[in-house]
Design an enzyme around this catalytic site. Structure first.
Site, PDB file in Angstrom:
ATOM      1  N   CYS A  60       8.606   5.187  -0.581  1.00 62.92           N
ATOM      2  CA  CYS A  60       8.773   3.851  -1.164  1.00 62.92           C
ATOM      3  C   CYS A  60       9.953   3.788  -2.131  1.00 62.92           C
ATOM      4  CB  CYS A  60       7.516   3.437  -1.936  1.00 62.92           C
ATOM      5  SG  CYS A  60       5.972   4.074  -1.304  1.00 62.92           S
ATOM      6  N   CYS A 133       6.928   0.887  -4.769  1.00 62.06           N
ATOM      7  CA  CYS A 133       5.476   1.077  -4.674  1.00 62.06           C
ATOM      8  C   CYS A 133       4.705  -0.131  -5.200  1.00 62.06           C
ATOM      9  CB  CYS A 133       5.058   2.327  -5.437  1.00 62.06           C
ATOM     10  SG  CYS A 133       5.528   3.853  -4.608  1.00 62.06           S
ATOM     11  N   GLU A 455      -8.540   2.039  -5.761  1.00 61.67           N
ATOM     12  CA  GLU A 455      -8.613   1.470  -4.418  1.00 61.67           C
ATOM     13  C   GLU A 455      -9.494   2.364  -3.546  1.00 61.67           C
ATOM     14  OE1 GLU A 455      -4.245  -0.684  -4.203  1.00 61.67           O
ATOM     15  OE2 GLU A 455      -4.603   1.137  -3.039  1.00 61.67           O
ATOM     16  N   SER A 481      -6.962  -1.271  -1.187  1.00 59.60           N
ATOM     17  CA  SER A 481      -5.581  -1.251  -0.752  1.00 59.60           C
ATOM     18  C   SER A 481      -5.301  -2.477   0.099  1.00 59.60           C
ATOM     19  CB  SER A 481      -5.321   0.008   0.071  1.00 59.60           C
ATOM     20  OG  SER A 481      -4.124  -0.096   0.800  1.00 59.60           O
TER      21      SER A 481
END
Length: 578
Positions: A60, A133, A455, A481
């Protein structure tokens, strides 16, 4: 420097950088700037922070440094002096499924706070921010609104799709493959083959997960240049957008146009519409209230959910749909989705953006391409209401959120199976120690109780990989997520750690979820809930020092964005005006 730029010199007496560059008493400060090679002319110009979340933690982030160099060129060509700095990220894909995920949401606050401190400490006049991210995108946008100096945001770009046996794949497919492997339907060799090809380049996760959701938000809310969110990270075209972002921030500085002029209530509503229309991440239900908080705007989970409810779901994006971020880019990007909403009478076209123009002006000339089904017109939506839904009831007095994009049924009634931490739930799922018709409850994972509001992608993906995706439901005071799919309800509040109803549940209780009606209830009387609440005892988590302890002391409810400070309503000054 071009003559036209010279003609528009800045009055340093009105800029924060005067505190470190102007007057004989600032000679020591200037000596540091000379040490880095700056000239008198550069010191006399506005100082512009160019911040990235570059690191080697995940794909990312690895393309962000390259893009920052292009932004610095744009700043310098437009009469500014760029000063590059970095801040942290926590990458959810690597943090997922273990105690590392407790750090993820906390990192959003660290990012916003660290950018604020760097900007304040060095008296920068404006900023350009790059993020990859999930939590870095809202973290930087929060900092921009908090500081209220002219600012432009830019997403670092999506990863290219992987190819596995003739199909496009993302990291979400790998998480689900873990469930298939535990169910015995995928071999060790096949799992290894998939994990080796799923993520073939730099960039953030490829579906309409949290990063790409918030990238769409950056354009919809007006903080990013139109088109800047679309191109995948490896594409050289991103560098041109980065350079243009550097030029744009200088134009904003000349005009005196600031983030709070752009991030209004109507702009936040636009952002929520784009989330709903794309079947985006439920995490937007945390991040939009947090961004609003920085501007002193009341825009909680319920306000977000109200927008979701009246917005059609028109972009067929993974995880609930068929397409990935590159597919959206290939048909015209976020602008096409926004134009479809604008033409349908949904989007507020009069909102200002960092171009200095309105949303409607930016979208002039954009059309919804024919012969594609990534984005549909609002007259022919996938569903008439958004792909993300807010819930409320006696089990969630402060609300909850669920992604319904791709669900065949939006109702579920089942028997509670309670776990007090994610690891225990995942172990039960991996061992297939659960049954169809159950509602898996994962609690004490909220902002305070986790701490950090983890998450649950490892658990939800394993359920799907075992073929049980719509045969069970899952509710949590934690979160999910953007890659999660299925009947998975997050942000249940109040959280268990403060005695919320989710902490009072027992195995065997009947839970009823209805995303059509927007309700989440446990079939218990008020008297029974009151009796259980009286008997409830608080629990101590394992993080009694360090950053996670500190976060737990200050974080608020998920309903308000899980923020950690009083926000703009308590301000006595704005940094931009020092």
């Amino acid at each position: 420097m071009p003559d036209d730029i010279r003609k528009h010199a800045f009055d340093k007496s009105k800029l924060p950088s005067r505190h470190v560059t102007v007057g004989p008493e600032r000679a020591p400060h200037r000596s540091y700037l000379y040490a880095m090679g700056l000239t008198d002319e550069q010191i006399a110009q506005p100082l512009v922070g160019v911040v990235t979340t570059w690191n080697e933690a995940a794909p990312c982030n690895i393309a962000l440094m390259r893009q920052a160099q292009a932004a610095k060129k744009g700043v310098a060509a437009s009469g500014g002096t760029p000063r590059e700095f970095t801040t942290i990220t926590v990458t959810d894909g690597i943090a997922m499924g273990h105690a590392g995920m407790k750090s993820s949401l906390v990192s959003r606050e660290i990012i916003a706070d660290s950018v604020e401190l760097t900007m304040r400490g060095h008296c920068y006049d404006a900023m350009v921010g790059f993020a990859g991210c999930d939590k870095a995108l809202p973290g930087l946008m929060m900092a921009m609104v908090r500081l209220n100096v002219p600012a432009v945001f830019m997403y670092g770009g999506s990863i290219l799709p992987g190819r596995f046996r003739g199909k496009d794949v993302t990291v979400g497919d790998v998480f689900e493959a873990v469930g298939a492997h535990s169910a015995g339907t995928m071999s060790d060799a096949d799992l290894h083959e998939l994990e080796c090809v799923a993520c073939p380049s730099a960039g953030s996760c490829g579906g309409q997960f949290t990063a790409n959701t918030m990238a769409c938000v950056s354009e919809a809310i007006g903080l990013a240049l139109p088109g800047s969110a679309g191109a995948p990270a490896p594409y050289d075209s991103r560098d041109a957008y980065a350079e243009a972002s550097g030029e744009a921030v200088m134009a904003l500085l000349r005009r005196g146009l600031r983030p709070r002029d752009i991030v209004t209530r109507r702009a936040l509503e636009n952002a929520a519409m784009v989330v709903a229309a794309s079947g985006g991440s439920t995490n937007a239900g945390l991040h939009l209230p947090a961004i609003a908080h920085e501007a002193g705007i009341d825009f909680d989970l319920h306000a977000v959910a109200e927008i979701f409810k009246r917005t059609p779901y028109i972009a067929d994006m993974k995880p609930g749909g068929r397409y990935i971020a590159k597919d959206l880019f290939d048909v015209g990007g976020v602008a096409v989705l926004m134009k479809a909403l604008l033409d349908g009478g949904f989007l507020h076209g009069d909102c200002l953006t960092v171009t200095g123009k309105t949303i409607a002006e930016n979208l002039q000339g954009v059309t919804l391409p024919k012969n594609q089904d990534v984005v549909r017109p609002t007259s022919a939506p996938i569903t008439a209401t958004g792909g993300v839904v807010g819930l409320r009831g006696n089990l969630a007095p402060q609300g909850a959120i669920v992604k319904v994009a791709g669900l065949k049924s939006q109702k579920f009634r089942g028997i509670a199976r309670c776990f007090d931490r994610e690891e225990d739930a995942f172990a039960a799922v991996e061992a297939k120690n659960y049954k169809a018709g159950e509602v898996i409850v994962i609690r004490y994972e909220g902002p305070r109780g986790g701490p950090g509001m983890r998450e649950m992608l490892s658990t939800t993906s394993a359920i799907y990989g075992q073929g049980m995706g719509e045969k069970v439901a899952l509710i949590t005071d934690g979160r999910f997520s953007g890659a999660t799919r299925g009947f998975c309800v997050g942000h249940v509040g109040p959280e268990a750690a403060v005695g919320g109803p989710i902490g009072l549940l027992r195995d065997g209780d009947i839970i009823a979820l209805d995303a059509e009606a927007g309700t989440l209830n446990v079939e218990l009387s008020d008297a029974e809930l009151a009796a259980r609440r009286k008997a409830w005892q608080p629990r101590q988590h394992d993080y009694q020092s360090g950053a996670l302890w500190k976060y737990a002391q200050t974080v608020g409810d998920a309903e308000q964005g899980a923020v950690t400070h009083p926000g703009a309503k308590a301000e006595t000054h704005v940094y931009a005006d020092i």
